[in-house]
Design a protein around this motif. Sequence first.
Motif, PDB file in Angstrom:
ATOM      1  N   PRO A   1     -13.724 -23.212  19.625  1.00 32.93           N
ATOM      2  CA  PRO A   1     -14.077 -24.512  20.207  1.00 32.93           C
ATOM      3  C   PRO A   1     -15.474 -24.546  20.821  1.00 32.93           C
TER       4      PRO A   1
ATOM      5  N   GLU B   1      -9.255 -26.175  21.651  1.00 32.90           N
ATOM      6  CA  GLU B   1      -9.114 -25.387  22.877  1.00 32.90           C
ATOM      7  C   GLU B   1      -7.667 -24.970  23.119  1.00 32.90           C
TER       8      GLU B   1
ATOM      9  N   HIS C   1     -14.401 -35.489  20.831  1.00 36.46           N
ATOM     10  CA  HIS C   1     -13.958 -34.737  22.009  1.00 36.46           C
ATOM     11  C   HIS C   1     -12.475 -34.388  21.926  1.00 36.46           C
TER      12      HIS C   1
ATOM     13  N   LEU D   1     -12.162 -31.330  19.762  1.00 35.90           N
ATOM     14  CA  LEU D   1     -12.555 -30.151  20.523  1.00 35.90           C
ATOM     15  C   LEU D   1     -11.434 -29.727  21.470  1.00 35.90           C
TER      16      LEU D   1
ATOM     17  N   GLN E   1     -17.873 -24.810  17.941  1.00 36.07           N
ATOM     18  CA  GLN E   1     -17.757 -26.149  17.359  1.00 36.07           C
ATOM     19  C   GLN E   1     -18.485 -27.187  18.210  1.00 36.07           C
ATOM     20  N   ARG E   2     -18.410 -27.059  19.526  1.00 33.06           N
ATOM     21  CA  ARG E   2     -19.105 -27.997  20.407  1.00 33.06           C
ATOM     22  C   ARG E   2     -20.612 -27.919  20.179  1.00 33.06           C
TER      23      ARG E   2
END
Length: 573
Positions: free
Chosen positions: A430, A463, A456, A459, A433-434
């Motif tokens: 994550p 997580e 979001h 994401l 990826q962000r």
Amino acid sequence: MLSEQELQRRESLKKLIELGINPYPADEYPVTHHATDILQHFSDDQPQEFASVSLAGRIMSKRLMGKAAFFDLKDATGKIQIYFQRDQICPTDDKTLYNEVVKKHIDIGDFIGIKGYVFRTQMGELTVHVHTFTFLSKALRPLPIVKVDAQGQVHDAFTDPEQRYRMRYVDLVVNPHVKDIFIKRTRIIQAMREYFNSFGYLEVETPILQPIPGGATARPFITHHNALDIPLYLRIANELYLKRLIVGGFEGVYEFAKNFRNEGMDRTHNPEFTGMEIYVAYKDYHWMMQFTENLLEHVTKAINNGSTQVLFGKHTIDFKAPYPRITMYEAIRRYTGIDISGMDEDQLRQTCHQLHIDVTPEMGKAKLIDAIFGEKCEPHFIQPTFIIDHPIEMSPLCKKHRHDPQLTERFELIVNGKEIANAYSELNDPLDQRQRFEEQLRLSQRGDDEAMFIDHDFLRALEYGMPPTAGLGIGIDRLTMLLTGQTSIQEVLFFPQMKPEQFTTAPKTDTWAHAGIPAEWIPLAQEAFGSLDTMRSLKPTQVHQQLNGLRKKKKLTIPALQLSEVEAWFTQN
């Protein structure tokens, strides 16, 4: 303006009603046999098996012979000859049903139901002898009928692409090979579904209207939801939703999805298209390459009588596994002689200029590399080939390569110079990826309207943890083009997107009339040229030829135009 044939058909409709015949009945019509069943299974030794048959279909030809008539009836499976005998149809002295209805008011294109028995004519042709018939639907427009003259020349063929795509319903009736393409398309999807199901993977559905258009780099269509007062987007891909399901605990999910991209249209792109995406947990792109080549070998055999080879233009393409693998950098080096592996954006831009590739200022590294590969390398890969290990800038949803962090674990399958499939070892970190999403945001701020949005919620899903996963996307339209030998995507879409057709319901005739154009010719002139100015931009001889040609095509009874009449239209204000 109705043509002579259209007027005649409306008159026939009126006569049928006067005779007490409903030309559009609502009743079910029982069908016991189809044309192909009879043609394939009739035996002269056992004709009794077809002593009582009931068929329904469209009339495709008529041959009248006094007290008898032969028609061709076409149903969903094929075409068969049918035979009307006057005294059989009308056993009493009243011969109206034959003399009026059969001979005069059944037209080519009409749907009828028939009951009778099968026999073989003296010419050896299997035929249904009609005992009774029922009108099922009266066609008010004539079908384009293809004719072949004594020299073998074809006349009145329905071949104009724009007309075929706009009126696919006519195309399917008069061009039998078109129907075969779409039957094969369905079989391709069925074979893929069977293959996935054999592994126990689950077919699912994901949203088409999305708050964020994610899963690909493409320009979306946007709409507005009134109740929520928010913008929504037609999906450009279903990837992020399918990966949410992997997070949720499914081991393998797939979807045949309608996607929408607000981009240009050409022979391989339509704004609405079908994509298949599948995601399998605990796998990587090496496994997915083997899965993909075995899948396509299975599909090709399923629709091609067990063969893995298909003919496309001058090439025979073989889908038998395994397929070669070559890295993207190797492919570029092979076909340009340039090693771009260590280049920054400015160097890549300079390389594009050196290779005479058009670029724009908002293009980042990913699009520059893609432009080089697409223009200089892709056309060389005719046989199925995996292009692997793409630069990280090109793959914002893909896992970094386990041996080189500047690359990703991605492959594209190229066949006949076009991408057919795209696959990753999916990015499940994550934090990484962000960062990739934020880089996409920077590209968007530079003017790249195809850059990804930051999702979001996705994401947040990562997580919670997503296992190692392999994902694959296949363009169903392009795959169908390959496996059916079609060079245009419009040929494999029932209803491809087209510029809206202009219908003139109440044409303004004043301007045309002032130019001296007779009232009966004004609708034809408007259809042919659109405006008086457009017509007058042509030579009178061209206008004369086009309008008389249109008159002939529509089979109108108005007298043919003389060139002197047309010339006068160019002089009056």
